[in-house]
Design a protein around this motif. Structure first.
Motif, PDB file in Angstrom:
ATOM      1  N   GLY A  13     -65.502  61.541  23.675  1.00 26.66           N
ATOM      2  CA  GLY A  13     -65.129  61.446  22.267  1.00 26.66           C
ATOM      3  C   GLY A  13     -66.367  61.560  21.400  1.00 26.66           C
ATOM      4  O   GLY A  13     -66.485  60.945  20.341  1.00 26.66           O
ATOM      5  N   ALA A  14     -67.298  62.394  21.854  1.00 27.36           N
ATOM      6  CA  ALA A  14     -68.647  62.424  21.297  1.00 27.36           C
ATOM      7  C   ALA A  14     -68.714  62.884  19.849  1.00 27.36           C
ATOM      8  O   ALA A  14     -69.635  62.504  19.111  1.00 27.36           O
ATOM      9  CB  ALA A  14     -69.551  63.315  22.157  1.00 27.36           C
ATOM     10  N   VAL A  15     -67.769  63.690  19.410  1.00 28.40           N
ATOM     11  CA  VAL A  15     -67.843  64.237  18.061  1.00 28.40           C
ATOM     12  C   VAL A  15     -67.011  63.418  17.068  1.00 28.40           C
ATOM     13  O   VAL A  15     -67.048  63.649  15.872  1.00 28.40           O
ATOM     14  CB  VAL A  15     -67.414  65.726  18.055  1.00 28.40           C
ATOM     15  N   GLY A  16     -66.284  62.432  17.568  1.00 26.30           N
ATOM     16  CA  GLY A  16     -65.541  61.541  16.682  1.00 26.30           C
ATOM     17  C   GLY A  16     -66.478  60.635  15.902  1.00 26.30           C
ATOM     18  O   GLY A  16     -67.686  60.593  16.136  1.00 26.30           O
ATOM     19  N   LYS A  17     -65.901  59.885  14.973  1.00 25.69           N
ATOM     20  CA  LYS A  17     -66.723  59.044  14.097  1.00 25.69           C
ATOM     21  C   LYS A  17     -67.481  57.980  14.876  1.00 25.69           C
ATOM     22  O   LYS A  17     -68.657  57.721  14.604  1.00 25.69           O
ATOM     23  CB  LYS A  17     -65.839  58.409  13.020  1.00 25.69           C
ATOM     24  N   MET A  18     -66.831  57.352  15.842  1.00 27.58           N
ATOM     25  CA  MET A  18     -67.534  56.370  16.667  1.00 27.58           C
ATOM     26  C   MET A  18     -68.440  57.052  17.673  1.00 27.58           C
ATOM     27  O   MET A  18     -69.560  56.588  17.929  1.00 27.58           O
ATOM     28  CB  MET A  18     -66.522  55.473  17.381  1.00 27.58           C
ATOM     29  N   GLY A  19     -67.981  58.159  18.253  1.00 30.27           N
ATOM     30  CA  GLY A  19     -68.792  58.870  19.234  1.00 30.27           C
ATOM     31  C   GLY A  19     -70.131  59.303  18.673  1.00 30.27           C
ATOM     32  O   GLY A  19     -71.167  59.207  19.347  1.00 30.27           O
ATOM     33  N   ARG A  20     -70.145  59.769  17.431  1.00 29.84           N
ATOM     34  CA  ARG A  20     -71.400  60.182  16.797  1.00 29.84           C
ATOM     35  C   ARG A  20     -72.391  59.023  16.706  1.00 29.84           C
ATOM     36  O   ARG A  20     -73.599  59.201  16.945  1.00 29.84           O
ATOM     37  CB  ARG A  20     -71.116  60.735  15.396  1.00 29.84           C
ATOM     38  N   GLU A  21     -71.878  57.851  16.349  1.00 29.69           N
ATOM     39  CA  GLU A  21     -72.762  56.682  16.254  1.00 29.69           C
ATOM     40  C   GLU A  21     -73.309  56.297  17.620  1.00 29.69           C
ATOM     41  O   GLU A  21     -74.473  55.912  17.755  1.00 29.69           O
ATOM     42  CB  GLU A  21     -72.019  55.508  15.623  1.00 29.69           C
ATOM     43  N   VAL A  22     -72.461  56.404  18.643  1.00 29.75           N
ATOM     44  CA  VAL A  22     -72.921  56.068  19.993  1.00 29.75           C
ATOM     45  C   VAL A  22     -73.997  57.048  20.449  1.00 29.75           C
ATOM     46  O   VAL A  22     -75.012  56.651  21.047  1.00 29.75           O
ATOM     47  CB  VAL A  22     -71.740  56.061  20.983  1.00 29.75           C
ATOM     48  N   ILE A  23     -73.803  58.335  20.169  1.00 28.66           N
ATOM     49  CA  ILE A  23     -74.810  59.341  20.533  1.00 28.66           C
ATOM     50  C   ILE A  23     -76.157  58.979  19.905  1.00 28.66           C
ATOM     51  O   ILE A  23     -77.202  58.983  20.579  1.00 28.66           O
ATOM     52  CB  ILE A  23     -74.370  60.741  20.074  1.00 28.66           C
ATOM     53  N   LYS A  24     -76.148  58.656  18.613  1.00 28.87           N
ATOM     54  CA  LYS A  24     -77.391  58.301  17.926  1.00 28.87           C
ATOM     55  C   LYS A  24     -78.044  57.078  18.558  1.00 28.87           C
ATOM     56  O   LYS A  24     -79.254  57.050  18.794  1.00 28.87           O
ATOM     57  CB  LYS A  24     -77.108  58.020  16.447  1.00 28.87           C
ATOM     58  N   ALA A  25     -77.234  56.052  18.840  1.00 35.03           N
ATOM     59  CA  ALA A  25     -77.772  54.808  19.380  1.00 35.03           C
ATOM     60  C   ALA A  25     -78.348  55.002  20.780  1.00 35.03           C
ATOM     61  O   ALA A  25     -79.441  54.509  21.098  1.00 35.03           O
ATOM     62  CB  ALA A  25     -76.687  53.735  19.395  1.00 35.03           C
ATOM     63  N   VAL A  26     -77.631  55.732  21.633  1.00 39.48           N
ATOM     64  CA  VAL A  26     -78.101  55.961  23.001  1.00 39.48           C
ATOM     65  C   VAL A  26     -79.364  56.813  22.988  1.00 39.48           C
ATOM     66  O   VAL A  26     -80.312  56.562  23.744  1.00 39.48           O
ATOM     67  CB  VAL A  26     -76.991  56.623  23.846  1.00 39.48           C
ATOM     68  N   ALA A  27     -79.391  57.830  22.115  1.00 41.62           N
ATOM     69  CA  ALA A  27     -80.563  58.713  22.043  1.00 41.62           C
ATOM     70  C   ALA A  27     -81.819  57.957  21.646  1.00 41.62           C
ATOM     71  O   ALA A  27     -82.934  58.335  22.026  1.00 41.62           O
ATOM     72  CB  ALA A  27     -80.304  59.847  21.061  1.00 41.62           C
ATOM     73  N   GLN A  28     -81.662  56.870  20.896  1.00 44.05           N
ATOM     74  CA  GLN A  28     -82.803  56.086  20.428  1.00 44.05           C
ATOM     75  C   GLN A  28     -83.155  54.925  21.351  1.00 44.05           C
ATOM     76  O   GLN A  28     -84.204  54.305  21.185  1.00 44.05           O
ATOM     77  CB  GLN A  28     -82.519  55.554  19.027  1.00 44.05           C
ATOM     78  N   ALA A  29     -82.283  54.610  22.322  1.00 42.77           N
ATOM     79  CA  ALA A  29     -82.521  53.460  23.201  1.00 42.77           C
ATOM     80  C   ALA A  29     -83.523  53.835  24.289  1.00 42.77           C
ATOM     81  O   ALA A  29     -83.301  54.791  25.033  1.00 42.77           O
ATOM     82  CB  ALA A  29     -81.214  53.003  23.827  1.00 42.77           C
ATOM     83  N   PRO A  30     -84.625  53.096  24.427  1.00 41.63           N
ATOM     84  CA  PRO A  30     -85.657  53.471  25.394  1.00 41.63           C
ATOM     85  C   PRO A  30     -85.230  53.302  26.844  1.00 41.63           C
ATOM     86  O   PRO A  30     -85.838  53.917  27.732  1.00 41.63           O
ATOM     87  CB  PRO A  30     -86.821  52.522  25.048  1.00 41.63           C
TER      88      PRO A  30
END
Length: 275
Positions: A13-30
């Protein structure tokens, strides 16, 4: 992390409203690495998810077949995690597939029935695979629910009102159902009748949750996610309310869930059980 390897994460569900936020958060998590992005929209297939959501290329193409990405996750050095923010019609099969592949699901999609959750719990236990199903990832919501449990020791009358945007597919919300279930676990029946009631319009008193707790659902554009728990007693009203103004508020809870699910061997229902 195992041996300093980051946790491989797939977002469904990566392009949905929640999915987008998760992508951003995971991409920034070390301590995490994004290895897959799944979305049901075939027109997005092959496009870089980072470019789609506006944060720059992540070298992760969007695919529309979850199982092909689950196969990819099994090839990592560390057991992968799939975060599901999809649709009530798809979430059960998504979670079951992830468990079958040994990929640990973190599920924010609501709409699963109690029977489906139990079936997934049995399947996860047989597979010794961790799974987290969380109706809500906002820490403030969890605190509201804990405050409600304390209040319910002193109040016998309670109703729940949940308000969401008009794109939400299920009603009542998973958070409202979970709240009613938590209050019901105290072993008391709420709202003893004082007069006979008659609905002149069916549903005017809301849907009846466990232990006689009414749940009212509101769906309007302009809302995001909101919940009130209203307790009443002679001469007083006690109201607990949580308002979500930005989906970013869920991300600390989602990241916590990703980290915690890697330590589980069975299904856990509710993020509060991992705090």
């Amino acid at each position: 992390m195992a041996e300093n390897h980051p946790i491989p994460v797939v977002v469904s569900g990566a392009v949905g409203k929640m999915g987008r936020e998760v992508i951003k958060a995971v991409a920034q998590a070390p301590d995490m690495t994004l290895i897959g992005a799944v979305d049901a929209n075939p027109s997005l297939r092959g496009q870089d998810i980072g470019d789609i959501i506006g944060i720059g290329p992540l070298e992760v193409p969007v695919l529309d077949d979850l199982q092909s990405v689950l196969v990819l996750a099994t090839q990592e050095k560390v057991q992968g995690v799939v975060v599901d923010f999809t649709h009530p019609d798809a979430v059960y099969e998504n979670v079951r597939s992830a468990i079958a592949y040994g990929v640990r699901p973190v599920v924010g999609t609501t709409g699963l029935s109690a029977e489906q959750i139990q079936e997934l719990a049995d399947f996860a236990e047989k597979a010794s695979t961790g799974c987290l199903i969380a109706p809500n990832f906002a820490i403030g919501v969890l605190l509201m629910q804990q405050a409600a449990i304390q209040a319910s020791r002193y109040f016998d009358h309670v109703e729940i009102i949940e308000l969401h945007h008009n794109q939400k597919a299920d009603a009542p919300s998973g958070t409202a159902i979970k709240t009613a279930e938590m209050l019901a676990e105290l072993g008391k029946t709420y709202n003893p009748p004082s007069v006979p009631e008659k609905e002149t319009i069916q549903g005017a008193r809301g849907g009846l949750g466990p232990e006689n707790i009414p749940i009212h659902s509101v769906r309007l554009p302009g809302l995001l996610a909101h919940q009130e728990i209203i307790f009443g007693a002679p001469g007083q009203i006690y109201t607990l309310r949580h308002d979500t103004t930005d989906r970013a508020c869920y991300m600390p809870g989602v990241l916590l869930g990703i980290r915690k699910v890697t330590q589980l061997k069975s299904l856990v229902y509710g993020l509060e059980k991992l705090l």
